[in-house]
Write a protein that holds these residues in place. Structure first.
Motif, short mmCIF file in Angstrom:
data_model
loop_
_atom_site.label_atom_id
_atom_site.label_comp_id
_atom_site.label_asym_id
_atom_site.label_seq_id
_atom_site.Cartn_x
_atom_site.Cartn_y
_atom_site.Cartn_z
N LEU A 5 0.94 -0.88 -0.34
CA LEU A 5 0.37 -0.02 -0.18
C LEU A 5 1.39 1.19 -0.04
O LEU A 5 1.88 1.51 1.00
CB LEU A 5 -0.85 -0.14 1.07
CG LEU A 5 -2.13 1.37 0.70
CD1 LEU A 5 -3.28 0.86 1.54
CD2 LEU A 5 -1.10 2.41 2.04
N PHE A 6 0.71 2.11 -1.07
CA PHE A 6 1.47 3.45 -1.10
C PHE A 6 0.10 4.93 -0.85
O PHE A 6 -1.11 4.90 -1.59
CB PHE A 6 2.42 3.53 -2.48
CG PHE A 6 3.35 2.71 -2.90
CD1 PHE A 6 3.64 1.80 -2.16
CD2 PHE A 6 4.11 2.81 -4.21
CE1 PHE A 6 4.67 0.34 -2.87
CE2 PHE A 6 5.22 2.50 -4.04
CZ PHE A 6 5.54 1.21 -3.25
N LYS A 7 0.96 5.09 -0.21
CA LYS A 7 0.03 6.68 0.22
C LYS A 7 0.64 7.82 -0.66
O LYS A 7 1.83 8.31 -0.56
CB LYS A 7 0.01 6.97 2.06
CG LYS A 7 -0.47 5.76 3.01
CD LYS A 7 -0.73 6.01 4.32
CE LYS A 7 -1.28 5.34 4.99
NZ LYS A 7 -1.10 6.29 6.88
N THR A 8 -0.38 8.46 -0.64
CA THR A 8 -0.20 9.62 -1.36
C THR A 8 -1.13 10.49 -1.23
O THR A 8 -2.66 10.36 -0.56
CB THR A 8 0.30 9.37 -2.70
OG1 THR A 8 0.09 11.03 -3.66
CG2 THR A 8 -1.33 9.13 -4.07
N GLU A 9 -0.75 12.34 -0.93
CA GLU A 9 -1.37 12.97 -1.13
C GLU A 9 -2.62 13.22 -2.38
O GLU A 9 -1.66 13.76 -3.45
CB GLU A 9 -0.63 14.12 -0.42
CG GLU A 9 -0.74 14.16 0.97
CD GLU A 9 0.26 14.53 1.39
OE1 GLU A 9 0.02 15.86 0.93
OE2 GLU A 9 0.48 15.07 2.22
#
Length: 152
Positions: A5-9
């Motif tokens: 899982l990669f978080k990004t705004e």
């Protein structure tokens, strides 16, 4: 194959940006644990749950695929870039990124609260209180549950 899982705004880089670009370098990671995952464990062909943070509600919006394994983040060496690292000594890289390509955009965002209340996702890193890591491992079982949720 591993799952992540990669978080990004989304106002910085969204799933729509990835779809438009077709291939994008995931730069700017400045956390050692996340860096270690990118550098040592994220491999070609791994699948990534694409998570939009700083939304109301935050959640998973799709899937990306690792198209190229880790390489040094070029911005760490650029004094005019926001990701410049003034603590670097010489040209030895400290920070790394991978290239992603779009795989699937979900019809609807799967909210964090829904993830937290779904059987089988109780131990998923993103569902844990205080989980802030931008790159997180995901089990195949967790990945499959999320994909099934998105197809409903």
């Amino acid at each position: 194959m591993k799952y992540w899982l990669f978080k990004t705004e989304p106002d910085v880089f969204s799933i729509d940006d990835l779809i438009r670009e077709k291939l994008s370098y995931w730069e700017g990671v400045r956390n050692y644990q996340a860096r270690n995952y990118l550098r040592d464990e994220v491999k070609l062909g791994d699948l990534v749950l694409f998570y939009h943070s700083r939304l109301d509600p935050p959640g998973i919006v799709g899937i990306a695929e690792v198209a190229k394994e880790a390489s040094p983040d070029p911005y760490q060496f650029d004094p005019n870039h926001k990701y410049f690292d003034p603590k670097l000594k010489g040209t030895e890289p400290r920070w790394f990124g991978v290239h992603l390509k779009p795989h699937t955009k979900f019809k609807e965002l799967i909210p964090l609260d829904t993830l937290r209340n779904t059987k089988g996702l109780e131990k998923m890193v993103v569902t844990q209180k205080g989980s802030r890591l931008s790159i997180q491992p995901v089990t195949k079982k967790e990945f499959d549950i999320v994909v099934k949720m998105a197809s409903k």
